[in-house]
Design an enzyme around this catalytic site. Structure first.
Site, PDB file in Angstrom:
ATOM      1  CB  ILE A 165      -0.997   0.041   1.191  1.00 17.51           C
ATOM      2  CG1 ILE A 165      -0.295  -0.283   2.509  1.00 17.51           C
ATOM      3  CG2 ILE A 165      -2.187  -0.833   0.937  1.00 17.51           C
ATOM      4  CD1 ILE A 165      -1.210  -0.192   3.733  1.00 17.51           C
ATOM      5  N   GLY A 166       2.109   1.133   0.164  1.00 17.30           N
ATOM      6  CA  GLY A 166       2.930   2.346   0.152  1.00 17.30           C
ATOM      7  C   GLY A 166       4.378   2.023   0.443  1.00 17.30           C
ATOM      8  CD  GLU A 167       9.266   1.504  -1.923  1.00 16.00           C
ATOM      9  OE1 GLU A 167       8.502   1.342  -2.897  1.00 16.00           O
ATOM     10  OE2 GLU A 167      10.469   1.236  -1.948  1.00 16.00           O
ATOM     11  N   GLY A 168       7.913   4.043   2.180  1.00 19.04           N
ATOM     12  CA  GLY A 168       8.552   5.213   2.787  1.00 19.04           C
ATOM     13  C   GLY A 168      10.028   4.929   2.986  1.00 19.04           C
ATOM     14  CB  VAL A 175       3.337   0.385   4.201  1.00 19.51           C
ATOM     15  CG1 VAL A 175       2.184   0.161   5.177  1.00 19.51           C
ATOM     16  CG2 VAL A 175       4.348   1.369   4.797  1.00 19.51           C
ATOM     17  CE  LYS A 210       5.530   2.973   8.645  1.00 22.10           C
ATOM     18  NZ  LYS A 210       6.308   4.076   9.203  1.00 22.10           N
ATOM     19  CG  ASP A 253       8.791  13.268   9.214  1.00 23.67           C
ATOM     20  OD1 ASP A 253       8.924  14.362   8.620  1.00 23.67           O
ATOM     21  OD2 ASP A 253       8.982  12.171   8.659  1.00 23.67           O
TER      22      ASP A 253
HETATM   23  N1  LIG Z   1      -1.341   2.470   9.028  1.00 19.99           N
HETATM   24  C1  LIG Z   1      -1.479   2.653   7.719  1.00 19.99           C
HETATM   25  N2  LIG Z   1      -2.662   2.428   7.119  1.00 19.99           N
HETATM   26  C2  LIG Z   1      -2.809   2.607   5.790  1.00 19.99           C
HETATM   27  N3  LIG Z   1      -1.839   3.030   4.964  1.00 19.99           N
HETATM   28  C3  LIG Z   1      -0.631   3.281   5.506  1.00 19.99           C
HETATM   29  C4  LIG Z   1      -0.388   3.104   6.898  1.00 19.99           C
HETATM   30  N4  LIG Z   1       0.898   3.445   7.147  1.00 19.99           N
HETATM   31  C5  LIG Z   1       1.410   3.811   5.968  1.00 19.99           C
HETATM   32  N5  LIG Z   1       0.513   3.718   4.970  1.00 19.99           N
HETATM   33  C6  LIG Z   1       0.719   4.031   3.550  1.00 19.99           C
HETATM   34  O1  LIG Z   1       2.056   3.721   3.230  1.00 19.99           O
HETATM   35  C7  LIG Z   1       2.723   4.896   2.759  1.00 19.99           C
HETATM   36  C8  LIG Z   1       4.155   4.880   3.252  1.00 19.99           C
HETATM   37  O2  LIG Z   1       4.158   5.049   4.651  1.00 19.99           O
HETATM   38  P1  LIG Z   1       5.482   5.329   5.458  1.00 19.99           P
HETATM   39  O3  LIG Z   1       5.111   5.796   6.815  1.00 19.99           O
HETATM   40  O4  LIG Z   1       6.388   4.174   5.374  1.00 19.99           O
HETATM   41  O5  LIG Z   1       6.159   6.422   4.600  1.00 19.99           O
HETATM   42  P2  LIG Z   1       5.998   7.986   4.505  1.00 19.99           P
HETATM   43  O6  LIG Z   1       5.492   8.571   5.776  1.00 19.99           O
HETATM   44  O7  LIG Z   1       5.247   8.318   3.264  1.00 19.99           O
HETATM   45  O8  LIG Z   1       7.506   8.320   4.314  1.00 19.99           O
HETATM   46  P3  LIG Z   1       8.632   8.446   5.432  1.00 19.99           P
HETATM   47  O9  LIG Z   1       8.359   7.415   6.460  1.00 19.99           O
HETATM   48  O10 LIG Z   1       9.867   8.180   4.699  1.00 19.99           O
HETATM   49  O11 LIG Z   1       8.476   9.835   5.929  1.00 19.99           O
HETATM   50  C9  LIG Z   1       1.906   6.062   3.292  1.00 19.99           C
HETATM   51  O12 LIG Z   1       2.054   7.193   2.482  1.00 19.99           O
HETATM   52  C10 LIG Z   1       0.499   5.500   3.254  1.00 19.99           C
HETATM   53  O13 LIG Z   1      -0.028   5.638   1.965  1.00 19.99           O
END
Ligand SMILES: Nc1ncnc2c1ncn2[C@@H]1O[C@H](COP(=O)(O)OP(=O)(O)OP(=O)(O)O)[C@@H](O)[C@H]1O
Length: 475
Positions: free
Chosen positions: A194-197, A202, A216, A313
């Site tokens: 659903i996403g990548e940070g 994730v 995650k 953040d």
């Molecule tokens: N608890 C959650 N429920 C649903 N989607 C989530 C959840 N946590 C993260 N995501 C999805 O995954 C994406 C990446 O999340 P993540 O926290 O890893 O990265 P980020 O906040 O975008 O980047 P960074 O952590 O590098 O600042 C998010 O933008 C969101 O779309």
């Protein structure tokens, strides 16, 4: 703390702050310069005469001199004006640093190097390690997950908005095995992503009991670097429970896997909604409710958690939305415990956060306080009202730093031009002015000029009730 903040506002190009000092009367500043009350009130009076809208706290502070001070002294002299009217540029120093942050090669992204499926990632996370980093307070928080609820005396008064989240359905962490997690995520399949940070990828997972979770998974190449971050997130998340904060459900830290399991918040990030990538864009009411939710999440972290937590953040891609458009603050990867000793005003630590949202004073001094989150919140507030990212590199030069562009427009009295064209509603100009004024207070260059989150919440509530009253009147 030894002082309690009362008010801060921007009128035309001047910044007024008023602070009530604990058992020591009050202090007043105009554009950061200390002034006595008479001069402060005189300057306020001049601005009021020019049509500047002031909060009640300002009127009250000057009423103390005699009720007539603001209301009846109509004669305005150029002399008085030149004596008291100290010109400012909001954040002359702050913006300089802000710009440095964008240009300086040391503030390059380290944490993220990837993209989210809907929102292209900005290359903007910061992880600047200061060689003289020292942390007087320990990062460590006892690792016992799911603390008892805070003592009643620390629970805020207003029950409806500050209420604790319902207890998690489970009283302890989910002790999942790797094979259960693999089953929940179809072996970490792309379909479940659903996403990548910066931390990793994730995934959405469905547990055996049908509970939907977000998982995650740390990227292996970042393991060593991220170990501390992982621990930080787990330790901090495990101690909090609030409806506006994403809840930790469990974690795995075994062998070559680091996984964090949190509640799944299914309606995307605030940034997705501002971009309109999730269908319709947000109306003003939804925007207002979202900032109030974020404010409450932060108020809880700063003032009501067992130990103060500074998120570090706060940004639109870390705000997740529910189907009912309630907001939850996510991603505690950079979070830190605040000062543990009441004599400490700050902690000294390396600068972390995201460029555009980073407190310039923290960047300059490495002194971290909860007011750094307040700064980021101010930037977020401008972002949610304008729809623009904090840094818009492709815009004309004078529009690139959104908060500066907004501040200039605000001072020119063109607040309506600031509103996100995608917002489907015409909002009363006075309400908009109050919102922007609050955002600029939060994004003031130094922490002592910024309100704390609780004071921000009060202002937002007042704005909300005016907005709702006007909406009813218009019907
Ligand atoms: N608890 C959650 N429920 C649903 N989607 C989530 C959840 N946590 C993260 N995501 C999805 O995954 C994406 C990446 O999340 P993540 O926290 O890893 O990265 P980020 O906040 O975008 O980047 P960074 O952590 O590098 O600042 C998010 O933008 C969101 O779309």
């Amino acid at each position: 703390s030894s002082s309690s903040f009362v008010g801060s506002t921007v009128c035309q190009s001047d910044h007024f702050a008023y602070k009530k000092l604990y058992q020591r009367g009050s202090s007043f500043t105009v554009n950061g310069n200390p002034v006595d009350r008479i001069h402060f009130c005189e300057a306020i009076r001049i601005h009021k005469a020019k049509g500047c809208v002031l909060g009640d706290s300002f009127r009250d502070s000057c009423y103390l001199l005699g009720r007539r001070f603001l209301e009846e002294k109509h004669t305005e002299t150029n002399e008085a004006e030149s004596k008291n009217h100290v010109k400012v540029s909001l954040a002359a120093s702050g913006f300089l640093l802000f710009c440095c942050a964008i240009c300086c090669p040391c503030f390059h992204k380290e944490r993220k190097a990837n993209t989210h499926e809907v929102l292209p990632k900005e290359s903007n996370s910061v992880h600047q390690v200061s060689s003289f980093e020292m942390s007087p307070s320990s990062d460590k928080i006892p690792p016992s997950p799911f603390r008892a609820p805070p003592s009643p005396s620390r629970v805020p008064q207003s029950p409806s908005r500050y209420a604790m989240s319902p207890r998690p359905s489970r009283m302890g962490p989910l002790n999942l095995t790797m094979s259960q997690i693999q089953a929940a995520t179809h072996n970490f399949s792309d379909d479940n992503q659903i996403g990548e940070g910066g931390f990793g990828i994730v995934y959405k997972g469905i547990l055996e009991d049908r509970q939907v979770v977000a998982i995650k998974r740390a990227k292996k190449e970042h393991f060593e670097n991220l170990r501390k971050e992982f621990k930080s997130e787990v330790d901090l998340l495990s101690k909090i429970g609030h409806r506006n904060l994403v809840k930790l459900l469990g974690y795995v830290d075994k062998g070559d896997e680091r996984l964090i399991i949190t509640e799944y918040v299914r309606n995307g990030t605030l940034r997705d909604h501002l971009d309109g990538t999730r269908g319709s864009t947000l109306n003003f009411n939804q925007r207002l409710e979202i900032v109030i939710d974020v404010c409450h999440g932060l108020t809880y972290l700063h003032s009501y958690a067992e130990r103060q937590i500074i998120h570090r953040d706060i940004k639109s891609s870390n705000i997740l939305l529910t189907d009912g458009m309630r907001a939850k603050v996510a991603d505690f990867g950079f979070a830190r415990g605040g000062p543990s000793d009441s004599n400490q005003t700050h902690i000294l630590t390396q600068v972390k956060g995201t460029v555009g949202y980073l407190d310039p004073e923290y960047m300059r001094t490495y002194q971290l306080t909860a007011k750094s989150d307040v700064y980021s919140f101010g930037i977020l507030l401008v972002e949610i009202l304008t729809g623009r990212r904090p840094v818009e590199a492709k815009k004309p030069h004078d529009e690139r730093i959104t908060v500066r562009w907004a501040f200039d427009k605000y001072n020119e009295g063109k607040v309506l031009e600031l509103v996100d064209p995608k917002a489907r509603e015409r909002v009363d100009e006075k309400i908009l002015k109050k919102m922007f004024s609050l955002a600029f207070q939060c994004a003031a260059p130094t922490r002592k000029e910024r309100p704390d989150m609780e004071a921000v919440g009060k202002q937002l509530w007042a704005i909300r009730s005016t907005y709702l009253r006007r909406s009813v009147e218009q019907k």
